[in-house]
Enzyme design. Structure first.
Site, PDB file in Angstrom:
ATOM      1  N   ARG A 261       1.026  -0.973   0.306  1.00  0.00           N
ATOM      2  CA  ARG A 261       0.259  -0.072   0.149  1.00  0.00           C
ATOM      3  C   ARG A 261       1.032   1.044   0.249  1.00  0.00           C
ATOM      4  O   ARG A 261       1.714   1.466   0.431  1.00  0.00           O
ATOM      5  CB  ARG A 261      -0.789  -0.057   1.051  1.00  0.00           C
ATOM      6  CG  ARG A 261      -2.292  -0.814   1.324  1.00  0.00           C
ATOM      7  CD  ARG A 261      -2.898  -1.271   1.831  1.00  0.00           C
ATOM      8  NE  ARG A 261      -3.326  -2.349   2.239  1.00  0.00           N
ATOM      9  CZ  ARG A 261      -4.643  -2.671   3.157  1.00  0.00           C
ATOM     10  NH1 ARG A 261      -5.330  -1.676   4.041  1.00  0.00           N
ATOM     11  NH2 ARG A 261      -5.073  -3.996   2.899  1.00  0.00           N
ATOM     12  N   ARG A 276       2.147   1.085  10.032  1.00  0.00           N
ATOM     13  CA  ARG A 276       1.459   1.237   8.684  1.00  0.00           C
ATOM     14  C   ARG A 276       3.091   1.176   8.558  1.00  0.00           C
ATOM     15  O   ARG A 276       3.981   2.160   8.071  1.00  0.00           O
ATOM     16  CB  ARG A 276       1.632   2.601   9.209  1.00  0.00           C
ATOM     17  CG  ARG A 276       0.648   3.432   8.119  1.00  0.00           C
ATOM     18  CD  ARG A 276      -0.209   4.541   8.447  1.00  0.00           C
ATOM     19  NE  ARG A 276      -0.588   4.717   9.132  1.00  0.00           N
ATOM     20  CZ  ARG A 276      -1.507   4.152   8.926  1.00  0.00           C
ATOM     21  NH1 ARG A 276      -2.385   3.895   7.728  1.00  0.00           N
ATOM     22  NH2 ARG A 276      -3.251   4.722  10.297  1.00  0.00           N
ATOM     23  N   GLU A 348      -6.158  -1.466  15.377  1.00  0.00           N
ATOM     24  CA  GLU A 348      -7.077  -2.736  13.931  1.00  0.00           C
ATOM     25  C   GLU A 348      -6.282  -3.521  13.855  1.00  0.00           C
ATOM     26  O   GLU A 348      -4.739  -3.424  13.744  1.00  0.00           O
ATOM     27  CB  GLU A 348      -7.561  -1.708  13.038  1.00  0.00           C
ATOM     28  CG  GLU A 348      -8.271  -2.694  11.685  1.00  0.00           C
ATOM     29  CD  GLU A 348      -8.682  -1.476  11.139  1.00  0.00           C
ATOM     30  OE1 GLU A 348      -8.206  -1.057  10.565  1.00  0.00           O
ATOM     31  OE2 GLU A 348      -8.717  -2.770   9.690  1.00  0.00           O
ATOM     32  N   SER A 351      -9.947  -6.454   9.743  1.00  0.00           N
ATOM     33  CA  SER A 351     -11.526  -6.035   9.387  1.00  0.00           C
ATOM     34  C   SER A 351     -12.511  -6.604   9.041  1.00  0.00           C
ATOM     35  O   SER A 351     -11.986  -7.281   7.732  1.00  0.00           O
ATOM     36  CB  SER A 351     -11.188  -4.924   8.491  1.00  0.00           C
ATOM     37  OG  SER A 351     -12.099  -3.677   8.332  1.00  0.00           O
ATOM     38  N   ARG A 390       1.137  -6.842  12.669  1.00  0.00           N
ATOM     39  CA  ARG A 390       0.691  -6.021  13.907  1.00  0.00           C
ATOM     40  C   ARG A 390       0.313  -6.926  15.332  1.00  0.00           C
ATOM     41  O   ARG A 390       0.323  -6.472  16.192  1.00  0.00           O
ATOM     42  CB  ARG A 390      -1.304  -5.499  13.186  1.00  0.00           C
ATOM     43  CG  ARG A 390      -0.898  -4.002  12.033  1.00  0.00           C
ATOM     44  CD  ARG A 390      -2.090  -3.304  12.303  1.00  0.00           C
ATOM     45  NE  ARG A 390      -1.608  -2.069  11.575  1.00  0.00           N
ATOM     46  CZ  ARG A 390      -2.876  -1.616  11.350  1.00  0.00           C
ATOM     47  NH1 ARG A 390      -4.205  -1.402  11.791  1.00  0.00           N
ATOM     48  NH2 ARG A 390      -2.469   0.031  10.783  1.00  0.00           N
TER      49      ARG A 390
END
Length: 423
Positions: A261, A276, A348, A351, A390
């Site tokens: 990303r 991130r 998070e 999801s 994560r």
RNA sequence: GGAGGAGUGCCUGAGCGGUUUAAAGGAACGGUCUUGAAAACCGUCGUGUGGGCAACUGCACCGUGAGUUCGAAUCUCACCUCCUCCGCCA
């Protein structure tokens, strides 16, 4: 993509649902185009019918040896008129398609209404937040001290937001991936998929990344190929433009892939650590199922993801995203958030979304309904099971002991090959 | 990368310029027969998009996109994919 027929028949309802996401959204423009489009199509259809009939007559007359030059000339002119209308038809079709592709999914009736993330609701909180008597450290410090992660050299060989895992660190990452895949395929009934990491623009359009979010992805310059931002894209598109049998549903698929990303627009956000990254690992769960089953399958998939956190003994909570916070293609979404001691908050880690038939309509994924005998769009559901980087960070922070060592969660020990990481 | 061959509906597969309304078979679904099932027989059966309350009906679709023609699944060109052979290669 929303169904133009639904929009046409219930414009007020669709508008109302879209406004729950964002007051600006409206389907009025697409309705106008649709009206014009149908008008042109009607005219073109009639002329084409004329041409077909007359041309057939030409054939008959020629066989009888009659002269048809005048008729042919007339049909040629008719053909020119048709061509003009067909150009218009194409123009309206594309305009309508573009508009539809840019309209997000309508939220599910059960999705709580709210403007932004502050309106998300906590569904449940599981596990005890650890109360440490000693200093709490951030995972980037723990990872560097134990020589598991090399942030600086990751930046050197790539750029910021790229990290090198080394030694026990690389091993732990791999252990987590294998653990996730094993549980999902063995206990939860998912079929393991190892898909391509580069996909074409049609796939990206199918799941909803294109056309709106092109700037979030890495694109190959020479080919029509993009690095996948999530395994959702290749895996959901496996059955694009196919009609499945109802007996073949539901399909459960689990895939480990790296995800890429650009994180455009998040400059300065979470700049330290693994939270991130431009490239991260994830095990993704994807389901294809009938519309009737999708609410239940969504709950089950979310439970499958939660179980990973429970097995790892990581404290977490489940929140339900409100209409203003759910993703573009989603109609209902739960986020799982893991406790990160250093930042004293939940972050998070998964999801889990139900997309209804929105992605299926874009990607052309259908099944033959036993009830109607007709091809119908199926429902797609996916969720992280879980984000690996994560998880790595959460383990370092939650399992660090006073002496600086990190305990390995019991379920990971056989994968990792040790019970603790020491200096 | 080079040379050939091929892409037709859920599947197999015919059609290669004009009643094609895409043959035929299989699968599927419904029925007859049967204690039940199988077999046999009869029937239904592509997708999309319009019109119509509906029965019904128009148009488009034969890998994709252009073109030729009064008329294209059929002819021409480009591209994509697959197969065979050659070359290169982890």
């Amino acid at each position: 993509m929303l169904d133009i027929k639904v929009i046409r028949e219930n414009p007020d309802k669709v508008n109302e649902l879209l406004k729950r996401r964002n007051a600006e959204l409206s389907i009025n423009e697409v309705l106008e185009i649709d009206k014009q489009r149908r008008e042109v199509q009607g005219k073109a259809d009639n002329l084409r019918a004329d041409r077909k009939n007359i041309s057939q007559q030409v054939g008959v007359l020629k066989k009888e040896g009659k002269d048809t030059t005048e008729i042919q000339e007339n049909v040629r002119k008719l053909g020119e008129e048709i061509k003009g209308l067909e150009e218009k038809e194409l123009e309206f079709n594309e305009k309508q398609k573009t508009l539809l592709l840019n309209i997000p999914n309508t939220p599910d009736e059960t999705t709580p209404v709210g403007h932004d993330e502050s309106a998300n609701t906590v569904i449940k909180t599981v596990g005890e937040v650890p109360q440490k008597s000693f200093e709490v450290k951030a995972h980037w410090d723990i990872g560097t001290e134990l020589d598991l992660l090399d942030f600086e050299r990751g930046v050197k060989i790539s750029e910021s937001r790229f990290t090198i895992y080394k030694g026990k660190g690389a091993r732990l990452e791999r252990a987590i991936i294998n653990f996730f895949l094993d549980v999902h395929t063995t206990d939860h009934g998912y079929t393991e998929i190892l898909p391509p990491y580069l996909v074409n623009s049609a796939s990206m359009r199918g799941t909803g990344q294109l056309p709106k979010f092109a700037q979030d992805m890495y694109k190959c310059e020479e080919e029509d190929l993009y690095l996948i931002p999530t395994a959702e894209v290749p895996v959901t598109n496996i059955y694009a433009n196919e009609i499945l049998n109802e007996e073949d549903l539901p399909k459960y698929m689990a895939a480990y892939t790296p995800c890429f990303r650009r994180e455009a627009g998040s400059a300065g956000k979470d700049t330290r650590g693994l939270i991130r990254q431009h490239q991260f690992n994830k095990v993704e769960l994807v389901k294809l199922c009938t519309p009737e089953d999708s609410p239940e399958e969504h709950e089950k998939l979310t439970r499958n993801a939660e179980r990973m956190l429970e097995l790892l003994e990581l404290p977490y909570r489940r929140i339900e995203l409100c209409t203003g916070d759910i993703g573009f293609s989603a109609q209902k979404c739960y986020d799982l958030e893991v406790w990160l001691p250093s930042s004293e908050c939940y972050r998070e880690i998964s999801s889990c979304s139900n997309f209804g038939d929105y992605q299926a309509r874009r990607a052309g994924i259908r099944y033959r309904s036993k009830l109607s005998g007709k091809p119908e769009f199926l429902h797609t559901i996916n969720g992280s099971g879980l984000a690996v980087g994560r998880t790595f960070a959460a383990i370092l922070e939650n399992f660090r002991q006073e002496d600086g060592s990190v305990l390995i969660p019991k379920v990971l020990q056989k994968y990792f090959g040790a019970e603790v990481i020491k200096k």
